[in-house]
Design an enzyme around this catalytic site. Structure first.
Site, PDB file in Angstrom:
ATOM      1  N   LEU A 205      47.039  54.336  85.923  1.00 59.24           N
ATOM      2  CA  LEU A 205      47.863  53.972  84.752  1.00 59.24           C
ATOM      3  C   LEU A 205      48.540  52.634  85.005  1.00 59.24           C
ATOM      4  CD1 LEU A 205      49.785  57.364  84.562  1.00 59.24           C
ATOM      5  CD2 LEU A 205      48.107  56.607  82.870  1.00 59.24           C
ATOM      6  N   HIS A 206      48.291  51.661  84.157  1.00 60.59           N
ATOM      7  CA  HIS A 206      49.030  50.404  84.339  1.00 60.59           C
ATOM      8  C   HIS A 206      49.177  49.568  83.077  1.00 60.59           C
ATOM      9  CE1 HIS A 206      45.011  48.596  84.462  1.00 60.59           C
ATOM     10  NE2 HIS A 206      45.606  47.460  84.164  1.00 60.59           N
ATOM     11  N   ARG A 207      48.535  49.973  81.975  1.00 54.58           N
ATOM     12  CA  ARG A 207      48.590  49.112  80.773  1.00 54.58           C
ATOM     13  C   ARG A 207      50.003  49.020  80.227  1.00 54.58           C
ATOM     14  NH1 ARG A 207      44.430  46.139  80.034  1.00 54.58           N
ATOM     15  NH2 ARG A 207      42.786  47.262  81.075  1.00 54.58           N
ATOM     16  N   ARG A 239      53.146  48.305  88.763  1.00 54.24           N
ATOM     17  CA  ARG A 239      53.842  48.249  87.474  1.00 54.24           C
ATOM     18  C   ARG A 239      54.404  49.630  87.085  1.00 54.24           C
ATOM     19  NH1 ARG A 239      53.694  45.935  82.094  1.00 54.24           N
ATOM     20  NH2 ARG A 239      52.215  44.288  82.531  1.00 54.24           N
TER      21      ARG A 239
END
Ligand code: UD1
Ligand code: UDP
Length: 360
Positions: A205-207, A239
């Protein structure tokens, strides 16, 4: 013939690894690292493991707002271009490093070669969509990974210098999966994490769309992961790290295993061994496809529409119910995999020949 290549983020190191190797016998490549990613496990590990040439320049730009980060890259890259006077600028994908490299070169009338051209989500709120549209419109050589990408460019009136090269990420998976499998140390990754192949799910998950929703959005996702029958292993992007740790501390999830980002070889082994991938990553969606692992994409659209055939990749809204339902109820159809839309595994050689003017 001199090529300046700009990279800066994790997926660009992976793409550059195979293209740089193909460029080496054909022309001089000067590698510029913007410093967008800088943690050891987001940058140095890839240069070491994938034997990417040491960058001639590291601009050390680091993290920041889009304007500051892209602006500092532009200033630094322009200085390199004044000094190096290359024949071509080579950029990959859709990050701020991509746009900065393309824009700096274009303003100096240096031709721009864009690898992974023509990708579209048609969601202009995404920073990546802005970067890739702008980069495509100022590029002179556009290397499309798929036929769909080529059609997307045609629709925008970009017809000159466009070719379907195939996807360099297929090249890198084919090459490095074997390297990983042959490495006894890397193959200990499952044992080290206490997981068994085909008995865990792998998530990343990073968007911005995922993290912009803050803790509630992450908890909605983790509430779904918690209810899955197999453990969910998450190499956590920096992030998302603090939100994920906060969610774990607040809710005490027992089915979620957060780990540090891993190197590419370990990541390939983890993907290959997973019974399902859940991700908002672009690259990981395709790696799941290449390795025939079903994927749930935690987004409302994908650029990689080819992977959606036969339920091999399904989109899930960021709600607990939708993620759970897609993760549990989607059964991919093996017959849908007859075609390989991402090329023949030789995209990097094709691109290197074209960039160095050695076609035909
Ligand atoms: C960037 C790209 C995205 C790509 C992703 C690959 C843009 C706009 N986004 O997103 O398209 O999918 O890389 O991973 O270019 N951080 C660290 N250490 C690092 C790098 C980042 O701690 O080595 C943290 C910082 O808090 C930073 C945040 O991660 O503010 C986001 O980093 P950034 O490079 O701005 O964007 P990514 O989310 O990595
Ligand atoms: N990746 C990796 N280690 C990790 C997570 C991802 O090597 O801990 C690799 C992954 O296999 C893929 C690439 O990084 O090749 C994808 O990068 P990312 O998801 O950061 O960016 P995107 O592809 O979405 O732009």
């Amino acid at each position: 013939m001199k090529v300046v290549t700009v990279v800066g983020a994790r997926p660009q190191f992976i793409k550059a690894s195979v293209v740089s190797a193909a460029l080496a016998p054909l022309c001089q490549e000067v590698l510029v690292h913007t410093g967008q990613h800088y943690d050891k496990n987001m940058s140095a590990v890839f240069f070491e493991e994938l034997q990417i040439p040491h960058p001639a320049y590291n601009l050390g730009v680091g993290s920041g707002t889009h304007g500051r980060q892209t602006g500092e890259m532009l200033i630094g890259i322009e200085q390199v271009l004044f000094k190096e006077k290359p024949d071509v600028m080579l950029v990959y994908g859709d990050t701020n490093s991509t746009l900065a490299g393309a824009l700096a070169a274009s303003k100096l009338h240096i031709p721009v070669a864009h690898v992974e051209a023509g990708l579209r989500s048609y969601n202009r709120r995404m920073p990546e969509e802005q970067n890739r549209v702008l980069t495509d419109h100022i590029s002179t050589q556009l290397f499309c990974p798929t036929q769909t990408a080529w059609q997307n460019l045609q629709k925008e009136g970009i017809t000159e210098g466009v070719s379907v090269s195939g996807d360099v990420m297929l090249d890198s998976v084919l090459h490095f999966r074997k390297v990983a499998m042959d490495n006894p140390e890397k193959r200990k990754i499952h044992e080290q994490l206490g997981i068994e192949p085909k008995h865990y799910r792998l998530a990343t998950l990073h968007r911005a769309e995922t993290t912009d929703g803050g803790l509630p959005a992450i908890e909605r996702i983790f509430d779904a992961f918690e209810q899955l029958p197999q453990r969910v292993v998450i190499p956590i992007h920096p992030r998302t790290r603090s939100l994920a740790e906060q969610a774990l501390a607040d809710r005490g999830y027992r089915n979620i295993q957060l780990i540090d980002p891993v190197g590419y070889l370990e990541m390939l082994l983890l993907t290959n061994g997973a019974c399902q991938v859940l991700t908002d990553s672009g690259g990981l969606q395709k790696e799941a496809w290449f390795m025939e692992v079903p994927c749930v994409t935690l987004r409302s659209e994908t650029e990689w529409v080819e992977t959606l055939v036969g339920g091999w990749n399904v989109l899930a809204k960021l709600t607990t119910e939708d993620i759970l339902s897609k993760a549990l109820n989607t059964v991919p159809d093996p017959a849908a995999r007859a075609a390989q839309p991402f090329g023949d595994g030789h995209a990097s050689e094709r691109i290197a020949r074209a960039v160095c003017g050695r076609e035909g």
